[in-house]
Design an enzyme around this catalytic site. Structure first.
Site, PDB file in Angstrom:
ATOM      1  N   CYS A  62      39.201  41.291  51.441  1.00 39.00           N
ATOM      2  CA  CYS A  62      40.368  41.814  52.170  1.00 39.00           C
ATOM      3  C   CYS A  62      40.009  42.624  53.407  1.00 39.00           C
ATOM      4  O   CYS A  62      40.233  42.174  54.523  1.00 39.00           O
ATOM      5  CB  CYS A  62      41.212  42.661  51.226  1.00 39.00           C
TER       6      CYS A  62
HETATM    7  N1  LIG Z   1      40.885  39.765  45.671  1.00 39.17           N
HETATM    8  C1  LIG Z   1      41.688  40.752  46.024  1.00 39.17           C
HETATM    9  O1  LIG Z   1      41.458  41.912  45.690  1.00 39.17           O
HETATM   10  C2  LIG Z   1      42.922  40.497  46.845  1.00 39.17           C
HETATM   11  C3  LIG Z   1      43.883  41.513  46.940  1.00 39.17           C
HETATM   12  C4  LIG Z   1      45.035  41.287  47.677  1.00 39.17           C
HETATM   13  C5  LIG Z   1      45.203  40.083  48.341  1.00 39.17           C
HETATM   14  N2  LIG Z   1      44.248  39.106  48.253  1.00 39.17           N
HETATM   15  C6  LIG Z   1      44.512  37.860  48.963  1.00 39.17           C
HETATM   16  O2  LIG Z   1      44.953  36.893  48.012  1.00 39.17           O
HETATM   17  C7  LIG Z   1      44.478  35.589  48.353  1.00 39.17           C
HETATM   18  C8  LIG Z   1      43.668  35.011  47.201  1.00 39.17           C
HETATM   19  O3  LIG Z   1      42.520  35.834  47.006  1.00 39.17           O
HETATM   20  P1  LIG Z   1      41.696  35.836  45.646  1.00 39.17           P
HETATM   21  O4  LIG Z   1      40.803  37.032  45.699  1.00 39.17           O
HETATM   22  O5  LIG Z   1      42.601  35.665  44.476  1.00 39.17           O
HETATM   23  O6  LIG Z   1      40.838  34.502  45.839  1.00 39.17           O
HETATM   24  P2  LIG Z   1      39.965  33.758  44.711  1.00 39.17           P
HETATM   25  O7  LIG Z   1      38.888  33.068  45.449  1.00 39.17           O
HETATM   26  O8  LIG Z   1      39.617  34.727  43.632  1.00 39.17           O
HETATM   27  O9  LIG Z   1      40.975  32.699  44.102  1.00 39.17           O
HETATM   28  C9  LIG Z   1      41.509  31.669  44.828  1.00 39.17           C
HETATM   29  C10 LIG Z   1      41.637  30.469  43.924  1.00 39.17           C
HETATM   30  O10 LIG Z   1      42.284  29.448  44.675  1.00 39.17           O
HETATM   31  C11 LIG Z   1      41.702  28.202  44.340  1.00 39.17           C
HETATM   32  N3  LIG Z   1      42.015  27.258  45.407  1.00 39.17           N
HETATM   33  C12 LIG Z   1      41.469  27.117  46.628  1.00 39.17           C
HETATM   34  N4  LIG Z   1      42.085  26.143  47.316  1.00 39.17           N
HETATM   35  C13 LIG Z   1      43.044  25.647  46.518  1.00 39.17           C
HETATM   36  C14 LIG Z   1      44.019  24.636  46.655  1.00 39.17           C
HETATM   37  N5  LIG Z   1      44.142  23.953  47.790  1.00 39.17           N
HETATM   38  N6  LIG Z   1      44.818  24.385  45.618  1.00 39.17           N
HETATM   39  C15 LIG Z   1      44.708  25.080  44.463  1.00 39.17           C
HETATM   40  N7  LIG Z   1      43.825  26.060  44.273  1.00 39.17           N
HETATM   41  C16 LIG Z   1      43.004  26.346  45.287  1.00 39.17           C
HETATM   42  C17 LIG Z   1      40.239  28.529  44.170  1.00 39.17           C
HETATM   43  O11 LIG Z   1      39.583  27.538  43.408  1.00 39.17           O
HETATM   44  C18 LIG Z   1      40.314  29.888  43.449  1.00 39.17           C
HETATM   45  O12 LIG Z   1      40.328  29.739  42.055  1.00 39.17           O
HETATM   46  C19 LIG Z   1      43.698  35.765  49.646  1.00 39.17           C
HETATM   47  O13 LIG Z   1      44.531  35.542  50.732  1.00 39.17           O
HETATM   48  C20 LIG Z   1      43.304  37.229  49.613  1.00 39.17           C
HETATM   49  O14 LIG Z   1      43.093  37.761  50.908  1.00 39.17           O
HETATM   50  C21 LIG Z   1      43.126  39.284  47.508  1.00 39.17           C
END
Ligand SMILES: NC(=O)c1ccc[n+]([C@@H]2O[C@H](COP(=O)([O-])OP(=O)(O)OC[C@H]3O[C@@H](n4cnc5c(N)ncnc54)[C@H](O)[C@@H]3O)[C@@H](O)[C@H]2O)c1
Length: 448
Positions: free
Chosen positions: A287
């Site tokens: 992030c």
């Molecule tokens: N990790 C955090 O602390 C956090 C906090 C707030 C916001 N975010 C935001 O949330 C979003 C997700 O982050 P995250 O940390 O959960 O990511 P992550 O990598 O942990 O999870 C994302 C998941 O999406 C899957 N994926 C990718 N492309 C795909 C597709 N086309 N179809 C289906 N699944 C797909 C991946 O395999 C993975 O399992 C990002 O935009 C991030 O900036 C993250």
């Protein structure tokens, strides 16, 4: 925001909004989540616990298989809860997007990284949206949760869904709701962090708010998707800029021979108008180092230069190099050079008490130390192994004997379970980037 327009027509001509709203309120709506990572899996679990039937969709087959077995791979989501929900049939996982045909709602929680040129990489959002469009149907609610630049929902997602010939706000509903989850935070989680929601139309906002209200404690509607997108970027830019400021102050204090930690601690006694931020080895995670650059990219595209964001990114990006300099200084005290020295990096997760190494500055520090000829190992109770220098490296056990084996220990992440007094007792030289040795004076310690 009033709910009257939707409720008033309930007994007469029931449009898609009324039908969906009723399904949501009765919890008979079939909910789906695309992307089952740190954000998507906790959300899917919360919705299933609210009583909805939830289908999680991910392209990662290994993750889907683990969920189908009721096994969690996200530290904050207990396997016990996933198992119970899978067993009861409330939670399922699949790689097959055609399930969307039967789903009433879909939350998109896919990654939003940076490209090699450090521009937004929205390809995951585009891929997920294309799948939604392929299996789209009247009455569906789509909510984008991935952090992204203002305008994404309107400019990228909406046109793809409109191609189906359906009308937004009438036939289907589209909203943006930023995820604010803080992995490893024992106090705040998906359920009790207030959820900001902005729809393309007022009806879109109402339906999306109704969905979250079934489980989340506080829902905060805003007037548009752009406002909701910008809220998240303001929050993360606020952190990045303030961390950049204290990092600059830390480097300045180091020149001036002042203890920056003592300065911040004393300043934080002011009961108003000051909020403490702390220096560190650099930004990490999915992030703070990334999201502000989504905003500066969008601003640049409109001819606006986001100078605070760029400056904070520059200063925060200097920190791993600064830590390497401190390491040289610590070794210098006993007449040693970085080249040939054995250095233990303590903590590779990007923050304390979690297992996430994405964008971790520890990896950057390790790489830079290696380039200077140091022999690197690491210890992290949460991360058993990492990819480093083209190989798999295992976490070194932390014992008095191993600590004595190293010329320098760099405390890069202050995991709570580590005994820092033992580190102080047995290590020969220490670089403390987190003030883990607060209040302990010793010639062998160099603090950031
Ligand atoms: N990790 C955090 O602390 C956090 C906090 C707030 C916001 N975010 C935001 O949330 C979003 C997700 O982050 P995250 O940390 O959960 O990511 P992550 O990598 O942990 O999870 C994302 C998941 O999406 C899957 N994926 C990718 N492309 C795909 C597709 N086309 N179809 C289906 N699944 C797909 C991946 O395999 C993975 O399992 C990002 O935009 C991030 O900036 C993250």
């Amino acid at each position: 925001m009033s709910k009257t327009p939707l409720r008033a027509r309930r007994n007469g001509d029931r449009g898609p909004a009324e039908v969906l709203l009723q399904r949501i309120e009765r919890r008979t709506a079939h909910v789906s989540v695309i992307g089952l990572g740190y954000v998507g899996l906790p959300l899917a679990v919360e919705m299933a616990q609210a009583g909805f039937t939830v289908t999680g969709i991910d392209i990662d087959e290994a993750r889907v298989r683990r969920l189908q077995r009721g096994d969690s791979y996200i530290q904050d989501v207990p396997t016990r809860e996933v198992k119970a929900l899978v067993k009861s049939g409330k939670l399922r996982a699949t790689t097959d997007f055609s399930v969307l045909k039967k789903c009433d709602t879909v939350n998109i929680c896919v990654p939003t990284p940076l490209s090699k040129q450090r521009d937004p990489d929205v390809s995951f959002i585009v891929a997920a949206t294309e799948q939604v469009a392929k299996h789209f149907h009247r009455g569906m609610l789509v909510i984008l949760e991935s952090t992204t630049y203002p305008g994404t929902t309107d400019e990228l997602v909406l046109p793809k869904l409109r191609q189906t010939g359906l009308e937004v706000g009438k036939d289907f509903f589209l909203a943006f709701s930023p995820e604010r989850v803080d992995p490893g935070n024992p106090q705040f989680n998906t359920r009790n962090i207030p959820k900001v929601v902005g729809g393309v139309t007022e009806t879109c906002t109402q339906v999306a708010v109704a969905l979250y209200r079934q489980r989340l404690e506080t829902v905060v509607p805003v007037s548009s998707t752009q406002v909701a997108e910008m809220v998240k970027l303001l929050e993360n830019t606020f952190r990045s800029v303030n961390i950049g400021l204290v990092n600059e102050l830390a480097m300045m204090c180091s020149r001036l021979g002042i203890d920056v930690w003592e300065v911040i601690g004393a300043a934080a006694t002011k009961p108003f108008g000051f909020m403490p931020f702390y220096p560190g080895p650099g930004l990490g995670g999915h992030c703070i180092p990334i999201d502000p650059l989504y905003l500066s990219w969008k601003a640049r595209a409109s001819g606006f230069e986001a100078r605070f964001i760029e400056l904070a990114d520059y200063i925060n990006g200097q920190m791993p190099e600064h830590v390497v300099r401190l390491c040289s200084e610590a070794l210098n005290r006993s007449g040693k050079a970085l080249r040939g020295s054995r250095v233990l990096v303590l903590g590779v997760a990007y923050k304390a008490d979690i297992d996430d190494v994405r964008e971790s500055p520890s990896l950057d520090i390790m790489e830079k130390l290696r380039e200077h000829g140091a022999k690197i190992e690491y210890h992290d109770p949460f991360v058993p192994s990492i990819a480093f220098a083209g190989k798999r490296m295992k976490s070194t056990a932390l014992t008095p004997t191993t600590l004595r084996r190293f010329d320098c220990v760099v405390i890069a992440t202050a995991h709570k379970g580590v005994s820092y007094s033992a580190v102080l007792r047995h290590a020969r030289a220490i670089v403390d980037t987190r003030n883990a040795l607060k209040g302990k004076r010793s010639n062998k310690v160099v603090r950031i």
